[in-house]
Scaffold this active site. Structure first.
Site, PDB file in Angstrom:
ATOM      1  N   ASP A  15      -7.054   5.948  -0.859  1.00 58.86           N
ATOM      2  CA  ASP A  15      -7.174   5.085  -0.433  1.00 58.86           C
ATOM      3  C   ASP A  15      -8.956   5.998   0.508  1.00 58.86           C
ATOM      4  O   ASP A  15      -9.663   6.711   1.634  1.00 58.86           O
ATOM      5  CB  ASP A  15      -7.361   5.759   1.547  1.00 58.86           C
ATOM      6  CG  ASP A  15      -5.392   4.817   1.647  1.00 58.86           C
ATOM      7  OD1 ASP A  15      -5.603   3.876   1.244  1.00 58.86           O
ATOM      8  OD2 ASP A  15      -4.892   5.890   2.076  1.00 58.86           O
ATOM      9  N   GLU A  51      -5.223  -4.800   5.286  1.00 57.03           N
ATOM     10  CA  GLU A  51      -5.543  -3.877   6.084  1.00 57.03           C
ATOM     11  C   GLU A  51      -6.699  -3.061   5.236  1.00 57.03           C
ATOM     12  O   GLU A  51      -7.095  -4.176   4.025  1.00 57.03           O
ATOM     13  CB  GLU A  51      -4.670  -2.809   5.894  1.00 57.03           C
ATOM     14  CG  GLU A  51      -3.841  -2.359   4.602  1.00 57.03           C
ATOM     15  CD  GLU A  51      -2.681  -1.739   4.066  1.00 57.03           C
ATOM     16  OE1 GLU A  51      -2.092  -1.109   5.305  1.00 57.03           O
ATOM     17  OE2 GLU A  51      -2.108  -1.158   3.132  1.00 57.03           O
TER      18      GLU A  51
END
Length: 375
Positions: free
Chosen positions: A70, A254
Site C-alpha cells: 500500500d 478499496e
C-alpha cells in the site's frame, strides 16, 4: 489493504453536480484517425499507411528495499528525495507505517524508519480498535508547509476501523525539526452502525478544500469533505457519499486515490482479492468526473457507483495482483506479488501515459505487445 468481511487473513504481511460524460469514440476510428501518415508511392500508385504507437507507460527499474505494501508515493522536486510510506509490520516499530526514501529519482530505495516508535505511538488507537497490530495504507499530502499523514487502524474482517492523522513540518528524518505529531481521529466506522469501512484514505485538494475518499468492501468507496488547517472533517455530522461500488457482496473494491489533471478528477481504485501472494487477483481501475463529488464514470460512461470502472493494470506474467496504488506528479505507485519469488510483495512505480481522450495508461509497450500477441 484488503479487508473483506468474510475473507481469510493474509499471511504475507503482519500487519453533486454531475460530471460531464466523456465523449466516446469508436476504438477503430481512434486508431485509424489519430496521427495517420499517408505516403503516396509514385511509381506504383499505392498508398502506404503508418500509424504511431499507442501511448505506453514507463516502468521504473527499481532496486534496494522494495518490500512495501500500500505505498503512498511523494515525488520530490527536481534534485530532492522521493518518499514512499507504506503499511506497517508488527515486528518493526510496533506496526507503524514504514518510510522509504530514494535520492536518485525513484530508482533506488532505502528504509529510513517508521512514523512512530513505542514512546510516540498514538495510544488512543488501541482503545478505539481492540486487537490492532499494524497500521495500514497511509496517505501523505502537503498543505501550506505542513505534511499530513493519514493512516488506517483496523483488524482483518472487521469494519471497526479508524482513520487517524499525524502531521510534520518536514519529511526529512535528518532534519532537526522532524517530528510526527498525533492529531487524533479523522473518522471511524462501527460494526452494525456503518455500512462502510474507515480505512484507505486518499486526499485531494480542490481550490483550497481537501476531500478524502476512503473505504474497503462493505458499502464501497466513500467521499467526505475535510478542512484545513486541521485536516479533519469539515462537518463531523455529514454522512459520507458513495462514489464507487461493485454492487452486492462482498463488494471487492478499496484503496481509492483521487488526482486532478486538466480539469478532470480521476478516481483510482483496487478491485478483487489482495494479500494472497501469487493467488491474488487484485487489479486497478479508474473513473473520472468534472466534479470531485462525482459521478465518476469509465470510458463507456458507466458510473463507478454502479459497478463501472475503466481497467488500468492487472496481473501480467510474474507481476501478480497489482494494486494498493497512489499517484504523485504523474507517477503511479503500487504493490504487486512476485510469482518468481514465491509471491512476496514488491514496490512498483510507473510514469503514466495519457491517451488522446485523456485516460491514463499504465501498461508498458512490452505488455501491450504481449497482449496483442496473446489476443
Amino acid at each position: 489493504m484488503t479487508d473483506a468481511p468474510d475473507g481469510p487473513a493474509p499471511d504475507v504481511l503482519a500487519g453533486p453536480v454531475p460530471g460531464a460524460r466523456p465523449r466516446r469514440r469508436g476504438r477503430a476510428w481512434a486508431l485509424a484517425a489519430v496521427g495517420v501518415v499517408a505516403a503516396l508511392l509514385v511509381g506504383g500508385g499505392a498508398v502506404l499507411l503508418t500509424r504511431p504507437a499507442a501511448p505506453a507507460a514507463t516502468a521504473l527499474e527499481l532496486a534496494g528495499d522494495l518490500r512495501t505494501h500500500d505505498p503512498a508515493l511523494v515525488v520530490g522536486d527536481e534534485g530532492e528525495p522521493w518518499y514512499v510510506f507504506s503499511t506497517g509490520d508488527v515486528r518493526v516499530g510496533l506496526g507503524a507505517p514504514q518510510i522509504r526514501r530514494s535520492t536518485d529519482g525513484g530508482r533506488t530505495w532505502e528504509e529510513v524508519g517508521t512514523v512512530w516508535e513505542a514512546g510516540t505511538r498514538p495510544r488512543w488507537v488501541y482503545d478505539a480498535v481492540p486487537g490492532v497490530e499494524n497500521f495500514w495504507a497511509p496517505e501523505v499530502v502537503e498543505h501550506d508547509g505542513t505534511w499530513y499523514l493519514y493512516y488506517a487502524a483496523s483488524t482483518f474482517g472487521s469494519n471497526r476501523s479508524v482513520i487517524g492523522l499525524m502531521t510534520n513540518t518536514t519529511l526529512d528524518p535528518d532534519d532537526p525539526a522532524y517530528a510526527w505529531v498525533d492529531r487524533g481521529e479523522v473518522i471511524s466506522s462501527t460494526p452494525g452502525e456503518d455500512n462502510w469501512n474507515a480505512i484507505d484514505a486518499g486526499v485531494v485538494d480542490v481550490d483550497g478544500t481537501p476531500w478524502m475518499a476512503f473505504g474497503s468492501f462493505w458499502g464501497g468507496i466513500q467521499l467526505v469533505e475535510l478542512a484545513w488547517p486541521d485536516g479533519t472533517l469539515a462537518d463531523p455530522d455529514a454522512e459520507p457519499v458513495t462514489i464507487a461500488s461493485r454492487i452486492g457482496s462482498p463488494n471487492a473494491i478499496e484503496a481509492p486515490y483521487l488526482a486532478e489533471r486538466d480539469g478532470w478528477y480521476y478516481l483510482f481504485v483496487s478491485r478483487d482479492s489482495c494479500c494472497q501472494g501469487s493467488d491474488s487477483t487484485y487489479n486497478m481501475a479508474v473513473g473520472r468526473s468534472r466534479d470531485v463529488t462525482g459521478p465518476y464514470v469509465d470510458r463507456e460512461g458507466r458510473d463507478l457507483a454502479a459497478g463501472g470502472g475503466e481497467p488500468l493494470l492487472a496481473t501480467r506474467g510474474d507481476m501478480v495482483g497489482p494494486g494498493g496504488q497512489s499517484y504523485s506528479r504523474g507517477y503511479l505507485a503500487f504493490h504487486w506479488y512476485d510469482a518468481a519469488e514465491g509471491g512476496d510483495f514488491r514496490l512498483g512505480i510507473r510514469e503514466l501515459a495519457w491517451d488522446d481522450e485523456g485516460w491514463p495508461v499504465a501498461t508498458t509497450r512490452e505488455e501491450q505487445e504481449q497482449a496483442q500477441d496473446a489476443g
